[in-house]
Motif scaffolding. Structure first.
Motif, PDB file in Angstrom:
ATOM      1  N   UNK A 113       0.984  -1.169   0.282  1.00 18.71           N
ATOM      2  CA  UNK A 113       0.154  -0.090  -0.009  1.00 18.71           C
ATOM      3  C   UNK A 113       1.106   1.560   0.353  1.00 18.71           C
ATOM      4  N   UNK A 114       2.375   1.106   0.487  1.00 16.54           N
ATOM      5  CA  UNK A 114       2.506   2.300   0.887  1.00 16.54           C
ATOM      6  C   UNK A 114       3.679   2.600  -1.323  1.00 16.54           C
ATOM      7  N   UNK A 115       3.935   1.738  -1.362  1.00 16.79           N
ATOM      8  CA  UNK A 115       4.403   1.786  -2.873  1.00 16.79           C
ATOM      9  C   UNK A 115       2.863   2.630  -3.632  1.00 16.79           C
ATOM     10  N   UNK A 116       2.004   1.795  -3.228  1.00 15.74           N
ATOM     11  CA  UNK A 116       0.399   2.286  -4.101  1.00 15.74           C
ATOM     12  C   UNK A 116       0.283   4.087  -3.598  1.00 15.74           C
ATOM     13  N   UNK A 117       0.936   3.946  -2.568  1.00 18.83           N
ATOM     14  CA  UNK A 117       0.929   5.907  -1.984  1.00 18.83           C
ATOM     15  C   UNK A 117       2.098   6.624  -3.025  1.00 18.83           C
ATOM     16  N   UNK A 118       3.073   5.892  -2.918  1.00 19.94           N
ATOM     17  CA  UNK A 118       4.362   6.519  -4.238  1.00 19.94           C
ATOM     18  C   UNK A 118       3.960   7.001  -4.985  1.00 19.94           C
ATOM     19  N   UNK A 119       3.535   5.838  -5.760  1.00 18.29           N
ATOM     20  CA  UNK A 119       2.810   6.057  -6.754  1.00 18.29           C
ATOM     21  C   UNK A 119       2.137   7.182  -7.331  1.00 18.29           C
ATOM     22  N   UNK A 120       0.897   7.306  -6.373  1.00 23.50           N
ATOM     23  CA  UNK A 120      -0.005   8.263  -6.732  1.00 23.50           C
ATOM     24  C   UNK A 120       0.908   9.921  -6.213  1.00 23.50           C
ATOM     25  N   UNK A 140       0.769  12.683  -8.697  1.00 22.97           N
ATOM     26  CA  UNK A 140       0.105  13.924  -8.378  1.00 22.97           C
ATOM     27  C   UNK A 140       1.168  15.056  -8.572  1.00 22.97           C
ATOM     28  N   UNK A 141       2.393  14.734  -8.232  1.00 17.72           N
ATOM     29  CA  UNK A 141       3.514  15.617  -7.834  1.00 17.72           C
ATOM     30  C   UNK A 141       4.197  15.600  -9.428  1.00 17.72           C
ATOM     31  N   UNK A 142       4.369  14.579 -10.856  1.00 17.01           N
ATOM     32  CA  UNK A 142       4.272  14.419 -12.017  1.00 17.01           C
ATOM     33  C   UNK A 142       6.603  14.438 -11.351  1.00 17.01           C
ATOM     34  N   UNK A 143       7.194  14.116 -10.342  1.00 21.89           N
ATOM     35  CA  UNK A 143       8.433  13.308 -10.424  1.00 21.89           C
ATOM     36  C   UNK A 143       8.354  12.256 -10.766  1.00 21.89           C
ATOM     37  N   UNK A 144       8.363  12.548 -12.268  1.00 21.14           N
ATOM     38  CA  UNK A 144       8.724  11.814 -13.032  1.00 21.14           C
ATOM     39  C   UNK A 144      10.142  11.881 -13.654  1.00 21.14           C
ATOM     40  N   UNK A 145      11.116  11.573 -12.642  1.00 21.51           N
ATOM     41  CA  UNK A 145      13.074  12.229 -13.161  1.00 21.51           C
ATOM     42  C   UNK A 145      13.594  10.884 -13.379  1.00 21.51           C
ATOM     43  N   UNK A 188      -6.260  -6.354  -4.597  1.00 26.15           N
ATOM     44  CA  UNK A 188      -6.244  -5.492  -5.448  1.00 26.15           C
ATOM     45  C   UNK A 188      -6.059  -3.995  -5.088  1.00 26.15           C
ATOM     46  N   UNK A 189      -4.887  -3.368  -6.447  1.00 28.54           N
ATOM     47  CA  UNK A 189      -4.758  -1.842  -6.099  1.00 28.54           C
ATOM     48  C   UNK A 189      -5.471  -0.983  -7.348  1.00 28.54           C
ATOM     49  N   UNK A 190      -6.141   0.056  -6.653  1.00 25.85           N
ATOM     50  CA  UNK A 190      -6.118   1.187  -7.579  1.00 25.85           C
ATOM     51  C   UNK A 190      -5.593   2.324  -7.397  1.00 25.85           C
ATOM     52  N   UNK A 191      -4.590   2.107  -8.928  1.00 29.46           N
ATOM     53  CA  UNK A 191      -3.524   3.059  -9.142  1.00 29.46           C
ATOM     54  C   UNK A 191      -4.083   4.587  -9.542  1.00 29.46           C
ATOM     55  N   UNK A 192      -5.448   4.939 -10.076  1.00 28.88           N
ATOM     56  CA  UNK A 192      -5.738   5.862 -10.579  1.00 28.88           C
ATOM     57  C   UNK A 192      -6.049   6.791  -9.176  1.00 28.88           C
TER      58      UNK A 192
END
Length: 332
Positions: free
Chosen positions: A89-96, A100-105, A180-184
């Motif tokens: 769940x924390x990995x789910x929160x990390x991707x969330x 949201x922050x667009x921190x994709x570097x 089950x994990x809902x990413x969006x």
């Protein structure tokens, strides 16, 4: 009048075909190398991403901040989960947070707008903003962290149209079940005992037992009552299977038979593999045809008609036959 199929012309055409085949093999080999390189670069980027996620998950600041990116109902029951469930769940929160922050570097490279997203790295660097991008990112991150995952599709309960929404199921090795994990929506379903639910468990209670849904969740369009594990109807040739075996799709969904999600998580790798395979095929097929033609010329002495035909072609012995076939000078 010179025949269009005279020996000199056919010889030139054979030489031209051989040269063209060499160029095709070279191009396919280059494509295979490029696909392999990009796949290795993608795996390296996600290893770095996994290390960054683990660092944030282990820090006190991250443990306090990341649950805030989850849905309200999941955040309220986060402490009830087991350690294994909290980790996914924390990995789910990390991707969330990344979404949201667009921190994709991690591993960013310039991708033209017209170029499709072939690999998960493309979604990581330039997400589409839809569930497919973040489901692939979370799936790749979980696999890099050592988990087994599979994608689950949701259809509309009104029209039955598939591919409306995608969620992810992760296998919990200690609990020996799916969750089950809902990413969006940064959401997961928790049962009364404080454990994550699987997609099948959510479907069983979808009629009225499920209440912990995000406020903006479209119940009719994203219905767990119409979930599927693989959209078999989109596969080429499955219509024939359905005609021969009516109800094949329903049986596959009931038994949770799904194509491995790893195929979609390694897009560039499959491009490289298929390119190398095509190049190898371009080399094997001409060799096999020459070998087959040489064997046809190795006839027994009792085949008088064949011997006469070979004698007219000027073929004296098997060794010379092979050389003439390879050089393209044998008649017939």
């Amino acid at each position: 009048m010179i025949s269009l199929f005279s020996r000199p012309l056919m010889t030139r055409l054979r030489h031209l075909a051989g040269a063209a085949r060499s160029y095709v093999v070279g191009a396919l080999s280059m494509l295979g190398l490029v696909g392999t390189y990009f796949q290795q670069a993608e795996n390296s980027a996600f290893r770095r991403l996994s290390l960054a996620a683990n660092e944030e998950l282990l820090s006190l600041e991250g443990r306090k901040r990341l649950p805030g990116y989850l849905s309200d109902s999941l955040n309220e029951r986060f402490e009830q989960l087991s350690h294994e469930e909290q980790e996914v769940v924390m990995l789910l929160a990390y991707v969330a947070r990344l979404a949201r922050e667009r921190d994709l570097n991690f591993g960013r490279f310039s991708r033209p707008e017209w170029l499709p997203r072939f690999g998960v790295r493309d979604h990581l660097n330039d997400p589409s903003g839809k569930c497919a991008s973040y489901t692939l990112i979370l799936g790749k991150l979980l696999r890099t962290s050592g988990y087994t995952v599979r994608k689950v599709g949701l259809a509309s309960s009104k029209t039955g149209e598939r591919a409306q929404h995608h969620v992810l199921e992760v296998w919990l090795p200690d609990a020996k079940r799916w969750a089950v994990l809902d990413t969006i929506f940064a959401h997961a379903f928790v049962d009364g005992a404080g454990h994550l639910r699987s997609a099948a468990e959510v479907r069983a209670d979808w009629g009225g037992g499920i209440k912990e849904l995000p406020a903006d969740y479209d119940v009719e369009s994203f219905s767990y009552a119409c979930l599927y594990y693989t959209n078999w109807q989109r596969l080429p040739g499955f219509g024939i299977v359905e005609a021969v075996l009516p109800g094949a799709d329903a049986w596959l969904q009931a038994h949770e038979v799904a194509l491995p999600f790893v195929i979609q998580l390694n897009g560039y790798g499959w491009i490289g593999t298929l390119a190398f395979g095509a190049a190898l095929l371009c080399l094997i097929v001409p060799w096999w045809r020459r070998r087959h033609a040489s064997r046809r010329l190795l006839v027994t002495p009792r085949d008088d008609e064949k011997c006469r035909h070979d004698a007219e072609a000027g073929i004296d012995d098997p060794q010379r036959a092979r050389m003439m076939i390879e050089d393209g000078h044998a008649k017939g």
